[in-house]
Scaffold this motif. Structure first.
Motif, PDB file in Angstrom:
ATOM      1  N   GLU A 493       0.818  -1.225   0.000  1.00 50.87           N
ATOM      2  CA  GLU A 493       0.000   0.000   0.000  1.00 50.87           C
ATOM      3  C   GLU A 493       0.842   1.261   0.000  1.00 50.87           C
ATOM      4  O   GLU A 493       0.557   2.217  -0.727  1.00 50.87           O
ATOM      5  N   SER A 494       1.920   1.262   0.787  1.00 53.91           N
ATOM      6  CA  SER A 494       2.725   2.506   0.847  1.00 53.91           C
ATOM      7  C   SER A 494       3.405   2.747  -0.497  1.00 53.91           C
ATOM      8  O   SER A 494       3.605   3.880  -0.911  1.00 53.91           O
ATOM      9  N   THR A 495       3.706   1.668  -1.219  1.00 53.76           N
ATOM     10  CA  THR A 495       4.306   1.826  -2.547  1.00 53.76           C
ATOM     11  C   THR A 495       3.312   2.487  -3.491  1.00 53.76           C
ATOM     12  O   THR A 495       3.659   3.415  -4.238  1.00 53.76           O
ATOM     13  N   LEU A 496       2.059   2.053  -3.425  1.00 56.53           N
ATOM     14  CA  LEU A 496       1.033   2.665  -4.284  1.00 56.53           C
ATOM     15  C   LEU A 496       0.823   4.126  -3.901  1.00 56.53           C
ATOM     16  O   LEU A 496       0.795   5.010  -4.760  1.00 56.53           O
ATOM     17  N   LYS A 497       0.748   4.389  -2.598  1.00 58.98           N
ATOM     18  CA  LYS A 497       0.545   5.769  -2.121  1.00 58.98           C
ATOM     19  C   LYS A 497       1.688   6.654  -2.615  1.00 58.98           C
ATOM     20  O   LYS A 497       1.473   7.757  -3.117  1.00 58.98           O
ATOM     21  N   ASN A 498       2.870   6.120  -2.530  1.00 55.43           N
ATOM     22  CA  ASN A 498       4.068   6.851  -2.960  1.00 55.43           C
ATOM     23  C   ASN A 498       3.997   7.148  -4.449  1.00 55.43           C
ATOM     24  O   ASN A 498       4.190   8.281  -4.891  1.00 55.43           O
ATOM     25  N   ALA A 499       3.636   6.137  -5.245  1.00 57.46           N
ATOM     26  CA  ALA A 499       3.544   6.335  -6.704  1.00 57.46           C
ATOM     27  C   ALA A 499       2.454   7.351  -7.034  1.00 57.46           C
ATOM     28  O   ALA A 499       2.646   8.241  -7.871  1.00 57.46           O
ATOM     29  N   LEU A 500       1.334   7.268  -6.320  1.00 56.94           N
ATOM     30  CA  LEU A 500       0.234   8.217  -6.559  1.00 56.94           C
ATOM     31  C   LEU A 500       0.675   9.637  -6.227  1.00 56.94           C
ATOM     32  O   LEU A 500       0.374  10.591  -6.955  1.00 56.94           O
ATOM     33  N   SER A 501       1.444   9.790  -5.160  1.00 53.23           N
ATOM     34  CA  SER A 501       1.826  11.168  -4.805  1.00 53.23           C
ATOM     35  C   SER A 501       2.864  11.701  -5.790  1.00 53.23           C
ATOM     36  O   SER A 501       2.810  12.867  -6.170  1.00 53.23           O
ATOM     37  N   GLN A 502       3.779  10.846  -6.282  1.00 57.24           N
ATOM     38  CA  GLN A 502       4.738  11.329  -7.281  1.00 57.24           C
ATOM     39  C   GLN A 502       3.997  11.708  -8.568  1.00 57.24           C
ATOM     40  O   GLN A 502       4.313  12.707  -9.215  1.00 57.24           O
ATOM     41  N   LEU A 503       2.994  10.915  -8.924  1.00 56.55           N
ATOM     42  CA  LEU A 503       2.208  11.208 -10.134  1.00 56.55           C
ATOM     43  C   LEU A 503       1.487  12.545  -9.972  1.00 56.55           C
ATOM     44  O   LEU A 503       1.512  13.406 -10.852  1.00 56.55           O
ATOM     45  N   THR A 504       0.871  12.724  -8.798  1.00 58.18           N
ATOM     46  CA  THR A 504       0.131  13.967  -8.536  1.00 58.18           C
ATOM     47  C   THR A 504       1.060  15.168  -8.581  1.00 58.18           C
ATOM     48  O   THR A 504       0.743  16.197  -9.179  1.00 58.18           O
ATOM     49  N   GLU A 505       2.236  15.043  -7.997  1.00 59.17           N
ATOM     50  CA  GLU A 505       3.179  16.178  -7.989  1.00 59.17           C
ATOM     51  C   GLU A 505       3.690  16.472  -9.403  1.00 59.17           C
ATOM     52  O   GLU A 505       3.818  17.633  -9.790  1.00 59.17           O
ATOM     53  N   MET A 506       3.947  15.408 -10.162  1.00 62.05           N
ATOM     54  CA  MET A 506       4.426  15.620 -11.548  1.00 62.05           C
ATOM     55  C   MET A 506       3.376  16.392 -12.349  1.00 62.05           C
ATOM     56  O   MET A 506       3.679  17.402 -12.992  1.00 62.05           O
ATOM     57  N   ILE A 507       2.106  15.916 -12.278  1.00 66.16           N
ATOM     58  CA  ILE A 507       1.043  16.548 -13.072  1.00 66.16           C
ATOM     59  C   ILE A 507       0.764  17.960 -12.543  1.00 66.16           C
ATOM     60  O   ILE A 507       0.604  18.909 -13.316  1.00 66.16           O
ATOM     61  N   THR A 508       0.776  18.102 -11.214  1.00 60.76           N
ATOM     62  CA  THR A 508       0.518  19.434 -10.650  1.00 60.76           C
ATOM     63  C   THR A 508       1.517  20.443 -11.192  1.00 60.76           C
ATOM     64  O   THR A 508       1.141  21.522 -11.639  1.00 60.76           O
ATOM     65  N   ARG A 509       2.812  20.065 -11.184  1.00 56.12           N
ATOM     66  CA  ARG A 509       3.851  21.030 -11.607  1.00 56.12           C
ATOM     67  C   ARG A 509       3.751  21.374 -13.093  1.00 56.12           C
ATOM     68  O   ARG A 509       3.869  22.529 -13.478  1.00 56.12           O
ATOM     69  N   ASP A 510       3.493  20.370 -13.962  1.00 53.55           N
ATOM     70  CA  ASP A 510       3.660  20.597 -15.406  1.00 53.55           C
ATOM     71  C   ASP A 510       2.374  20.611 -16.222  1.00 53.55           C
ATOM     72  O   ASP A 510       2.426  20.610 -17.457  1.00 53.55           O
ATOM     73  N   LYS A 511       1.207  20.672 -15.578  1.00 54.43           N
ATOM     74  CA  LYS A 511      -0.046  20.534 -16.331  1.00 54.43           C
ATOM     75  C   LYS A 511      -0.345  21.753 -17.217  1.00 54.43           C
ATOM     76  O   LYS A 511      -1.218  21.675 -18.067  1.00 54.43           O
ATOM     77  N   ASN A 512       0.364  22.855 -17.024  1.00 58.26           N
ATOM     78  CA  ASN A 512       0.136  24.013 -17.899  1.00 58.26           C
ATOM     79  C   ASN A 512       1.175  24.115 -19.018  1.00 58.26           C
ATOM     80  O   ASN A 512       1.242  25.114 -19.726  1.00 58.26           O
ATOM     81  N   ARG A 513       1.993  23.079 -19.163  1.00 56.75           N
ATOM     82  CA  ARG A 513       3.015  23.076 -20.222  1.00 56.75           C
ATOM     83  C   ARG A 513       2.456  22.459 -21.507  1.00 56.75           C
ATOM     84  O   ARG A 513       2.146  21.245 -21.548  1.00 56.75           O
ATOM     85  N   ALA A 514       2.345  23.265 -22.549  1.00 49.44           N
ATOM     86  CA  ALA A 514       1.810  22.767 -23.845  1.00 49.44           C
ATOM     87  C   ALA A 514       2.663  21.625 -24.387  1.00 49.44           C
ATOM     88  O   ALA A 514       2.158  20.683 -24.998  1.00 49.44           O
ATOM     89  N   SER A 515       3.968  21.686 -24.096  1.00 54.64           N
ATOM     90  CA  SER A 515       4.886  20.674 -24.664  1.00 54.64           C
ATOM     91  C   SER A 515       4.556  19.269 -24.150  1.00 54.64           C
ATOM     92  O   SER A 515       4.697  18.286 -24.859  1.00 54.64           O
ATOM     93  N   VAL A 516       4.092  19.179 -22.922  1.00 57.77           N
ATOM     94  CA  VAL A 516       3.826  17.859 -22.319  1.00 57.77           C
ATOM     95  C   VAL A 516       2.507  17.314 -22.881  1.00 57.77           C
ATOM     96  O   VAL A 516       1.453  17.900 -22.689  1.00 57.77           O
TER      97      VAL A 516
END
Ligand code: GCU
Length: 706
Positions: A493-516
């Motif tokens: 479970e902690s592995t999934l939680k960890n992956a979910l939080s890295q995914l959320t942080e990645m998308i949060t930071r770069d979701k306004n980048r047209a290139s992505v």
């Protein structure tokens, strides 16, 4: 009386629901589900985005460090967390007192930067290093618009922001724990408003508070550098001795007395920020124990103090609505007490000025039409977008483009596009270090451009923010990925939680980048129920956070018999685009094997061959059958291209890899020496013969597109 009261409450109830607070022109049609555009009420996330356009104080530079392989600064001898750890920054108060560490007499490391490439003794080091940075309170020029002195000035808050720290960090300010972060490739921040020390009266307005090498984006606010840690490059014989060191810098810096005389750092006039960074690999980690890249440790990206108004614009999503070429849709999230505010979104160049009202959560969603030049690799048009609330304002440069799939095609702005790509690791050009700067990004993406690429796969983790921002400017499409790599613990479970939080942080930071255009949730993970479920959860999260982009993963092929590769990974049903890694001619036979293969897929979806290639030692020349020669690699690429051109459902390619990169799995002496040599550019920055094979192949593609 009771009846009157009841009817009044009922009328009020219906009135509010008939006209929710946020239904002003341009806001979403009534009934649109809350969070339709991925936004969520504030409580769920606190990451501050677009740091580049906010008033900041850089804490980059030299930090004092203590190398602590036994985590002696954190645990006591019973291996219980100690209350008196190194985060206390203690000093012996008198000749009898026992204190067995002293940051200010310890070595220094550069931040941003991995520790492995900075000192030979740290090359293989995996464990804990404590970082300390002292910073007096900068007094910002008063009276400047937006500028403020955040101590004691009303309506101002301060955060400490980390671009990334590998792998697990615990952050303290003035001996107080601020929080922890797991994951080596995504940003995090902590509020320090209540923890920051006030400058002592004697320090008021002291000239030393201001020096600035770097130009400040927000013109009125000076950027401040503090490096009283190292005071410039320490001369070897004087390493650690506080006062003897002087640098090329003007003396005014060295006039600040660094005072140390009691054990809570109390004597220290400055604020002291201490970070325990531990890059130990963990079986339950993301990534897990084995990776084919160097486990660089440290404060690998920038560290900044961010100053914002009490209620500020913390997060927003402004992109074209899924499938539309003219409707902008998105949301804005305020953070602070003054949640209900009027907000305007302006795009002056497109004559856009829209006004909305946030709800009690400080949140508003909206959509509106606009006449826009669409962003594309040929025309990477970026607009200045200005978001203004009653208490804050923020600018960002945003491109608008639509991306979707149709059968086996990827459509950019409604037109089919072939992704002429290359994979990139965050390896600093011509260096053993991890990349972190704008210059690194410009060099790496510049090389990709030179290869006629319009697409890069940033492997296998979110790269620093300069990469997608530079890709926005240069017109390079981006695949961004989280390090769910090889065989992680799918049922943990902690592995999934960890992956979910890295995914959320990645998308949060770069979701306004047209290139992505692509979010990748995994690389080369073994087919299995637990894995499929794990990855499915990631896809759902990605789609809920960002309904506008395509989801993918780098999978592996299987075969329907000899020379019959087929793409049929069951996880393929959950993604928009199928990534497939193959090493025919390197791990699988010799290059001629490519001629025998006929590819199949069970999906009517676009396929990107997300890795192929082989190793070559730059400058080693021999016949095409000699492994590690440039000629072998060149021939392998020629054969691969012939095979790939025959694949009818191919929507793109990203060979492995732009440059040689450091890997602990590659010890072959005098060939690898801990470099993975599959780069098309060597560790010395020299292009190998295969680079030109790809350059010609992509040139031909470019011609065909015109
Ligand atoms: C794998 C993997 C890469 C690795 C490459 C290689 O496919 O995804 O991370 O570096 O192969 O073996 O060179």
């Amino acid at each position: 009386m009771k009846v009157v009261k009841l009817s009044f409450v009922l009328i009020l109830f219906f009135a509010i629901n008939a006209y929710p607070l946020s239904t002003v022109p341009g806001t979403l049609p009534k009934g649109t589900p809350y969070g339709a555009y991925g936004g969520r009420p504030m409580a769920e996330r606190n990451l501050i985005i677009n740091v580049d356009h906010r008033p900041t104080v850089s804490l980059n530079g030299k930090w004092r460090v203590i190398i602590d392989p036994y985590e002696n600064g954190y645990y006591d001898y019973r291996y219980l967390p100690s209350k008196n750890g190194y985060f206390k920054n203690a000093k012996a108060r008198n000749k009898t007192e026992l204190v067995e560490y002293d940051f200010d007499k310890s070595g220094v490391l550069n931040v941003p930067g991995d520790w492995n490439s900075q000192q030979d003794k740290l090359f293989f080091y995996e464990g804990t290093i404590w970082y300390k940075k002292s910073f007096p309170l900068p007094r910002l020029a008063s009276g400047d618009a937006g500028a403020s002195d955040y101590q004691g000035k009303p309506n101002t808050r301060v955060f400490v922001y980390f671009g990334a720290a590998n792998y697990h960090s615990i952050v303290y300010l003035n001996g107080q724990k601020l929080g922890e972060h797991t994951g080596g490739f995504t940003p995090f921040n902590f509020e320090i408003t209540r923890h920051v020390r006030e400058p002592r009266p004697s320090q008021e307005g002291s000239p030393s508070a201001v020096s600035s090498g770097r130009t400040n984006r927000v013109s009125s606010i000076p950027t401040v550098h503090f490096d009283n840690e190292g005071r410039g490059e320490p001369r070897p014989s004087q390493e650690g001795s506080p006062s003897a060191v002087s640098s090329g810098r003007t003396n005014r810096v060295s006039s600040i007395p660094t005072v140390h005389f009691d054990n809570e750092g109390r004597g220290e006039k400055d604020n002291f920020l201490i970070v325990k960074v531990d890059n130990k690999r963990l079986r339950e980690g993301v990534p897990t124990l084995n990776t084919d890249w160097w486990n660089y440790g440290g404060l690998t990206r920038r560290v900044e103090l961010i100053e914002v108004p009490e209620t500020f614009i913390r997060d927003y999503f402004i992109q074209l609505k899924k499938g539309s070429l003219k409707t902008i849709a998105g949301w804005i999230q305020l953070d602070g007490k003054q949640t209900s505010q009027t907000i305007t979104v302006e795009i002056p160049e497109a004559n856009v000025k829209q006004t909305f009202n946030t709800n009690d959560d400080g949140y508003v969603e909206f959509e509106f039409d606009a006449e826009l030049q669409l962003w594309s690799p040929e025309n990477p048009k970026l607009y200045d977008v200005i978001i203004k609330s009653q208490t804050d304002s923020l600018t960002d440069s945003i491109g608008f483009r639509s991306v979707k799939t149709e059968g086996t095609k990827i459509l950019l702005n409604g037109k089919p596009i072939f992704l002429r790509g290359i994979c990139i690791h965050e390896q600093a050009p011509k260096s053993k270090a991890r990349a972190y700067s704008k210059e690194h990004a410009e060099t790496l993406l510049g090389w990709a451009k030179e290869m006629n690429c319009n697409f890069v796969r940033l492997a296998h983790y979110p790269h620093n923010e300069y990469m997608p921002r530079t890709a926005d400017r240069l017109g390079m499409l981006v695949w961004s990925e989280i390090p769910v790599y090889w065989t992680i613990l799918w049922e943990n479970e902690s592995t999934l939680k960890n992956a979910l939080s890295q995914l959320t942080e990645m998308i949060t930071r770069d979701k306004n980048r047209a290139s992505v255009i692509l979010w990748s949730v995994a690389n080369e993970t073994p087919v299995g129920d637990a894995r499929n479920e794990f990855l499915k959860t990631l896809v759902e999260r990605a789609k809920s956070l960002d309904p506008t982009r395509l989801i993918t993963a780098a999978m592996e092929k299987s075969s329907e018999g000899r020379n019959k590769p087929v793409i049929n990974d069951p996880f393929g049903q959950y993604v928009d685009v199928l990534g497939c890694n193959e090493y025919i001619g390197w791990y699988e036979g010799l290059p001629d094997r490519c001629d025998l293969y006929t590819w199949k897929t069970i999906y009517n979806k676009p396929v990107i061959i997300s890795e192929f290639g082989g190793g070559a030692l730059g400058g080693f020349h021999a016949d095409k059958d000699t492994r590690w020669s440039e000629e072998y690699q060149e021939y392998l690429y020629e054969k691969q291209i012939k095979m790939l051109e025959k694949i009818p459902f191919l929507a793109g390619t990203s060979p492995w890899i732009l440059t040689d990169f450091m890997s602990p799995r590659r010890p072959l002496p005098r060939i690898q020496d801990y470099w993975n040599r599959k780069g098309l550019i060597s560790d010395k920055g020299k292009k190998k013969k295969a680079f030109y094979v790809m350059q010609r192949f992509y040139e031909k593609h470019k011609q065909n597109e015109q």
